[in-house]
Design an enzyme around this catalytic site. Structure first.
Site, PDB file in Angstrom:
ATOM      1  N   ASP A  29      76.821 -23.847 -18.694  1.00  0.00           N
ATOM      2  CA  ASP A  29      76.635 -22.802 -19.709  1.00  0.00           C
ATOM      3  C   ASP A  29      77.102 -23.279 -21.074  1.00  0.00           C
ATOM      4  O   ASP A  29      78.068 -24.033 -21.169  1.00  0.00           O
ATOM      5  CB  ASP A  29      77.423 -21.558 -19.273  1.00  0.00           C
ATOM      6  CG  ASP A  29      76.950 -20.301 -19.977  1.00  0.00           C
ATOM      7  OD1 ASP A  29      75.969 -20.364 -20.731  1.00  0.00           O
ATOM      8  OD2 ASP A  29      77.592 -19.258 -19.778  1.00  0.00           O
ATOM      9  N   TRP A  34      76.363 -24.521 -28.372  1.00  0.00           N
ATOM     10  CA  TRP A  34      76.597 -25.894 -28.850  1.00  0.00           C
ATOM     11  C   TRP A  34      75.615 -26.212 -29.978  1.00  0.00           C
ATOM     12  O   TRP A  34      75.998 -26.767 -31.008  1.00  0.00           O
ATOM     13  CB  TRP A  34      76.403 -26.855 -27.671  1.00  0.00           C
ATOM     14  CG  TRP A  34      76.678 -28.293 -27.966  1.00  0.00           C
ATOM     15  CD1 TRP A  34      77.870 -28.956 -27.778  1.00  0.00           C
ATOM     16  CD2 TRP A  34      75.747 -29.276 -28.462  1.00  0.00           C
ATOM     17  NE1 TRP A  34      77.737 -30.277 -28.138  1.00  0.00           N
ATOM     18  CE2 TRP A  34      76.452 -30.499 -28.563  1.00  0.00           C
ATOM     19  CE3 TRP A  34      74.406 -29.240 -28.828  1.00  0.00           C
ATOM     20  CZ2 TRP A  34      75.833 -31.675 -29.011  1.00  0.00           C
ATOM     21  CZ3 TRP A  34      73.798 -30.405 -29.286  1.00  0.00           C
ATOM     22  CH2 TRP A  34      74.517 -31.602 -29.378  1.00  0.00           C
ATOM     23  N   HIS A  46      69.732 -27.820 -25.143  1.00  0.00           N
ATOM     24  CA  HIS A  46      69.304 -28.115 -23.768  1.00  0.00           C
ATOM     25  C   HIS A  46      69.132 -29.624 -23.565  1.00  0.00           C
ATOM     26  O   HIS A  46      69.443 -30.152 -22.505  1.00  0.00           O
ATOM     27  CB  HIS A  46      68.003 -27.378 -23.444  1.00  0.00           C
ATOM     28  CG  HIS A  46      68.182 -25.878 -23.396  1.00  0.00           C
ATOM     29  ND1 HIS A  46      69.256 -25.284 -22.768  1.00  0.00           N
ATOM     30  CD2 HIS A  46      67.438 -24.865 -23.895  1.00  0.00           C
ATOM     31  CE1 HIS A  46      69.162 -23.964 -22.890  1.00  0.00           C
ATOM     32  NE2 HIS A  46      68.060 -23.685 -23.578  1.00  0.00           N
ATOM     33  N   LEU A 140      74.670 -39.631  -2.552  1.00  0.00           N
ATOM     34  CA  LEU A 140      74.974 -38.314  -3.132  1.00  0.00           C
ATOM     35  C   LEU A 140      73.724 -37.460  -3.021  1.00  0.00           C
ATOM     36  O   LEU A 140      72.611 -37.978  -3.152  1.00  0.00           O
ATOM     37  CB  LEU A 140      75.345 -38.499  -4.610  1.00  0.00           C
ATOM     38  CG  LEU A 140      75.542 -37.226  -5.428  1.00  0.00           C
ATOM     39  CD1 LEU A 140      76.955 -36.681  -5.229  1.00  0.00           C
ATOM     40  CD2 LEU A 140      75.344 -37.474  -6.919  1.00  0.00           C
TER      41      LEU A 140
END
Ligand code: FPP
Length: 249
Positions: A29, A34, A46, A140
């Site tokens: 978030d 920003w 984004h 991962l």
């Protein structure tokens, strides 16, 4: 009720041999704020957020986390402007194209949760291709939540179980927590150990509500595009310092 399993030692481990969470989820978030702070359009926030995803992925792999689940697009995000939605989808397309090599090199498996068919056949096909290409990777697992909502996920599980009961395949009275968990899109993944939300908001916003039952919650004041390797390792340290009791004493 069976207690949630305790986290195991991750491959790399933290300094001092502390426990590493197996499964970390992040509510990313603060991209908009920003950008605003810098006088930039939201799309720039984004894009910076997508760079932060790269760093988080690398940090998770380097620290021995097994699963990283990120909230990229919630079912509520459709309320945003058409321009912002198309910015976000273009960014995902670009990110997938560019990151496929990284996913392969770092042996990362991609998994998707949420009803991502809503993004249209072209993006769906690209997404499915990356899922197939990375299916054999084991270092991962990156889980991207797209058009995801936890209540919808739990509702889907309830419908499936109700249909099985109606068909006489299961007894309603025998339905247990494990049966519900098995119908969620996260079935087969390790228990969620740590949930992080950036930007100072203190909410789960319909993300992994069932899965977060015993997770440690960490709300950070930094905005998502500023989240870096240092912030990730600080979060792991904070997790390791907590005393998880799973309802016991
Ligand atoms: C929240 O910030 C962020 C989002 C709704 C989208 C998250 C998307 C990314 C980090 C980039 C793309 C993802 C991938 C997987 C490449 P906000 O816009 O709600 O920020 P604000 O609350 O400050 O307005």
């Amino acid at each position: 009720m069976t207690p949630a399993p305790a986290p195991t030692e991750g491959a790399a481990g933290l300094a001092g041999g502390s426990r590493v969470p197996r499964h970390v989820a992040i509510i990313m978030d603060g991209n908009g704020r920003w950008a605003k702070q810098r006088g930039l359009p939201r799309g720039a926030g984004h894009r910076a957020g997508a760079e932060a995803v790269r760093r988080a992925l690398q940090a998770a792999a380097d620290n021995g986390v097994e699963v990283l689940t990120i909230y990229a697009f919630s079912s509520e995000n459709w309320r945003r402007s058409d321009e912002e939605i198309s910015d976000l989808t273009a960014l995902m397309r670009f990110y997938l194209e560019r990151e496929l090599k990284t996913l392969e090199k770092e042996r990362v498996k991609l998994k998707l949760i949420g009803d991502y068919s809503a993004f249209g056949p072209e993006l769906v096909e690209r997404l499915n291709r990356v899922v197939e290409r990375t299916a054999g990777n084991t270092r991962l697992t990156l889980v991207i939540a797209l058009n995801y909502g936890s209540r919808a996920e739990i509702t889907g599980a309830a419908r499936t179980l109700a249909a099985k009961a109606k068909a006489g395949e299961i007894e309603p009275s025998s339905i247990g927590e494990a049966d519900i968990a098995a119908e969620l899109q996260t079935a087969g993944l390790p228990e969620l150990d740590l949930m992080i939300r950036t930007s100072g908001e203190v909410r789960l916003s319909n993300f992994l509500l069932w899965q977060a039952a015993y997770a440690e919650l960490l709300f950070l004041d930094i905005l998502w595009p500023d989240f870096d390797e240092r912030a990730f390792s600080d979060a792991l340290q904070a997790f390791a310092a907590r005393n998880r009791r799973f309802g016991g004493r």
